[in-house]
Design an enzyme around this catalytic site. Structure first.
Site, PDB file in Angstrom:
ATOM      1  N   PHE A  96       0.853  -1.191   0.000  1.00  0.00           N
ATOM      2  CA  PHE A  96       0.000   0.000   0.000  1.00  0.00           C
ATOM      3  C   PHE A  96       0.886   1.239   0.000  1.00  0.00           C
ATOM      4  O   PHE A  96       1.739   1.390   0.866  1.00  0.00           O
ATOM      5  CB  PHE A  96      -0.924   0.019   1.220  1.00  0.00           C
ATOM      6  CG  PHE A  96      -1.875   1.183   1.192  1.00  0.00           C
ATOM      7  CD1 PHE A  96      -3.018   1.146   0.398  1.00  0.00           C
ATOM      8  CD2 PHE A  96      -1.601   2.344   1.908  1.00  0.00           C
ATOM      9  CE1 PHE A  96      -3.883   2.232   0.337  1.00  0.00           C
ATOM     10  CE2 PHE A  96      -2.467   3.434   1.853  1.00  0.00           C
ATOM     11  CZ  PHE A  96      -3.605   3.378   1.072  1.00  0.00           C
ATOM     12  N   ASP A 107       9.129   2.718   1.695  1.00  0.00           N
ATOM     13  CA  ASP A 107       7.933   3.459   2.091  1.00  0.00           C
ATOM     14  C   ASP A 107       7.794   3.310   3.605  1.00  0.00           C
ATOM     15  O   ASP A 107       7.359   2.281   4.104  1.00  0.00           O
ATOM     16  CB  ASP A 107       6.700   2.909   1.374  1.00  0.00           C
ATOM     17  CG  ASP A 107       5.419   3.630   1.782  1.00  0.00           C
ATOM     18  OD1 ASP A 107       5.439   4.352   2.805  1.00  0.00           O
ATOM     19  OD2 ASP A 107       4.399   3.464   1.095  1.00  0.00           O
ATOM     20  N   LYS A 156       2.313  10.298   8.030  1.00  0.00           N
ATOM     21  CA  LYS A 156       1.612   9.818   9.238  1.00  0.00           C
ATOM     22  C   LYS A 156       2.216  10.398  10.535  1.00  0.00           C
ATOM     23  O   LYS A 156       1.924  11.529  10.882  1.00  0.00           O
ATOM     24  CB  LYS A 156       1.563   8.294   9.245  1.00  0.00           C
ATOM     25  CG  LYS A 156       0.596   7.759   8.169  1.00  0.00           C
ATOM     26  CD  LYS A 156       0.092   6.347   8.437  1.00  0.00           C
ATOM     27  CE  LYS A 156      -1.092   6.013   7.540  1.00  0.00           C
ATOM     28  NZ  LYS A 156      -0.772   5.115   6.442  1.00  0.00           N
TER      29      LYS A 156
HETATM   30  C1  LIG Z   1      -0.975   5.415   4.967  1.00  0.00           C
HETATM   31  C2  LIG Z   1       0.070   4.973   4.013  1.00  0.00           C
HETATM   32  C3  LIG Z   1       0.291   5.647   2.801  1.00  0.00           C
HETATM   33  C4  LIG Z   1      -0.597   6.765   2.329  1.00  0.00           C
HETATM   34  O1  LIG Z   1      -0.522   7.890   3.145  1.00  0.00           O
HETATM   35  P1  LIG Z   1      -1.645   9.033   2.972  1.00  0.00           P
HETATM   36  O2  LIG Z   1      -1.194  10.090   3.953  1.00  0.00           O
HETATM   37  O3  LIG Z   1      -2.944   8.409   3.319  1.00  0.00           O
HETATM   38  O4  LIG Z   1      -1.593   9.489   1.576  1.00  0.00           O
HETATM   39  C5  LIG Z   1       1.333   5.224   2.005  1.00  0.00           C
HETATM   40  N1  LIG Z   1       2.125   4.207   2.360  1.00  0.00           N
HETATM   41  C6  LIG Z   1       1.945   3.524   3.516  1.00  0.00           C
HETATM   42  C7  LIG Z   1       2.882   2.414   3.863  1.00  0.00           C
HETATM   43  C8  LIG Z   1       0.912   3.885   4.376  1.00  0.00           C
HETATM   44  O5  LIG Z   1       0.722   3.189   5.506  1.00  0.00           O
END
Ligand SMILES: *Cc1c(COP(=O)(O)O)cnc(C)c1O
Length: 406
Positions: free
Chosen positions: A141, A226, A255
């Protein structure tokens, strides 16, 4: 004096909001530390942390003070000017990590968008247009923009919006042989979550990340981590790459970085950063003084030996009790994760029912998360008090008892 506010309730959501979410039946109105109160005054313990965002809980005094101080000074100037909080934040991130350059934006998806664009740009500049392929992992994700859902590759997020970004392939997570078979001289980047967050809290094996690093080097491909969910203390290290001892070329953060104020960051080296020359990429709000002031305060508190060591201690406290509850009620087959990103894998009998566990916990005054249908996820504040952990897990045990009895 501000004008009186019109009363609103959950039912309004269905009247005035785009229906892309299905929020819980209650509306939180106030928080302090790891406690939240709803409109009726009911108190809940928060182990969801706004999906790994509220890294210091709610209304942490250091963040409130940083935000209000900056709010009285300067909110926004655009990137036509730089600003002091952004420069201080960039210095802090550069000092604390492998990175030599920072790019600020407003979300995780935007941080990844910048990371992917940078990787393609670097390959384009150095090797030409053929080298543009990105390898990601199955069930990853990376956000909800068109590029990031294409890289994430989960059909439930990426299908039904017309043509996708091309040149992206997906290999099974934690499978080095699969990555080895897929990577080629056309690969510009490999992107990996050090712990797959949304799809079940699955930590990478150290050997997998080390092997990915080596394969990227052999093929002149960039390694992107990521760390939107794993970064900023979540694993007990400032970033998960430090926990694993494997250094990426590009890292995305968001986050927890803002502790609840929207901000994202892409971190990289000087040699790569120079490929995003003036005009090649940008965002109006990125590096906004308010967001950066808060993120500075987040890092000042989180990046300390006490808080980071506390994450490891609190992990043990959660894990021991969750394993006990899981066994007693036949609910969990495994409790996994690192630091305060914990996933409880439901047993065969409860497979697909993470939402039921969420609902049962909510009835007992506890906020938890799902990570897909088969995993209950905990992503609390890194400074959650031990007494709140114990009380929250008491509530969780009552929820487990009620759920399994029913
Ligand atoms: C939450 C998340 C995203 C997306 O972040 P947003 O602030 O919702 O755009 C991308 N990568 C990972 C691993 C995430 O947990």
């Amino acid at each position: 004096m501000s004008a009186p506010k019109a009363p609103v309730q959950r039912a309004d959501f269905d009247q005035v909001m785009v229906p892309n979410y299905a929020p819980a039946a209650f509306i939180p109105v106030r928080g302090a530390g790891s406690r939240v109160w709803d409109q009726s005054g009911r108190e809940l313990i928060d182990f969801a942390g706004g999906i790994a965002v509220n890294v210091l809980g709610h209304a942490h005094p250091a963040l409130v003070s940083a935000l209000t101080e900056q709010a009285n000074k300067l909110w926004h100037v655009s990137n036509v000017f730089t600003n002091e909080p952004a420069l201080r934040l960039a210095h802090k991130l550069v000092d604390a990590t492998f990175a030599e350059r920072a790019f600020f934006c407003n979300s995780g998806a935007e941080a990844n968008e910048a990371a992917f664009k940078l990787a393609r740009r670097v390959a384009h500049d150095r090797f030409g247009p053929e080298k543009h392929e990105i390898i990601a992992t199955v069930n990853s994700f990376h956000g909800r923009t068109l590029f990031t859902v294409s890289v994430g590759g989960q059909p439930k997020y990426s299908d039904g919006f017309g043509p996708k970004i091309t040149g992206i392939s997906h290999v099974p997570y934690n499978d080095l042989e699969a990555l080895k078979a897929q990577i080629s001289d056309k690969t510009c980047a490999v992107v990996i979550e050090p712990i797959q967050g949304e799809s079940g809290v699955v930590p990478a094996d150290k050997a997998y990340l080390e092997g990915a690093r080596k394969l990227c080097d052999e093929h002149n491909a960039l390694l992107i981590f990521d760390e939107v969910q794993t970064g900023v203390g979540r694993t007990g290290s400032l970033f998960a790459y430090q926990h694993y001892g494997v250094i990426p070329d590009i890292l995305s953060s968001a986050k927890s970085l803002g502790g609840g104020f929207p901000i994202g960051a892409m971190l990289t080296t000087e040699a790569l950063a120079k490929h995003l020359a003036v005009g090649t990429h940008g965002t109006t709000y990125g590096g906004n003084p308010l967001a950066c002031a808060v993120a500075n305060a987040v890092l000042d508190v989180v990046n300390t030996p006490e808080v980071l060591a506390g994450v490891k201690a609190k992990h043990e406290r959660f894990k021991a009790r969750l394993e006990k509850i899981g066994q007693q009620y036949g609910l969990f087959s495994q409790v996994r994760g690192i630091g305060l990103l914990i996933g409880c894998v439901l047993t065969e009998a409860w497979k697909g029912k993470a939402k039921d566990v969420f609902n049962a916990a909510e009835k007992e005054g506890l906020m938890v998360l799902q990570a897909g249908p088969d995993v209950v996820r905990f992503a609390p504040s890194l400074v959650v008090e031990d007494a709140d952990i114990d009380e929250g897990l008491d509530r969780f045990e009552r929820a487990a008892a009620a759920l399994t009895k029913a």
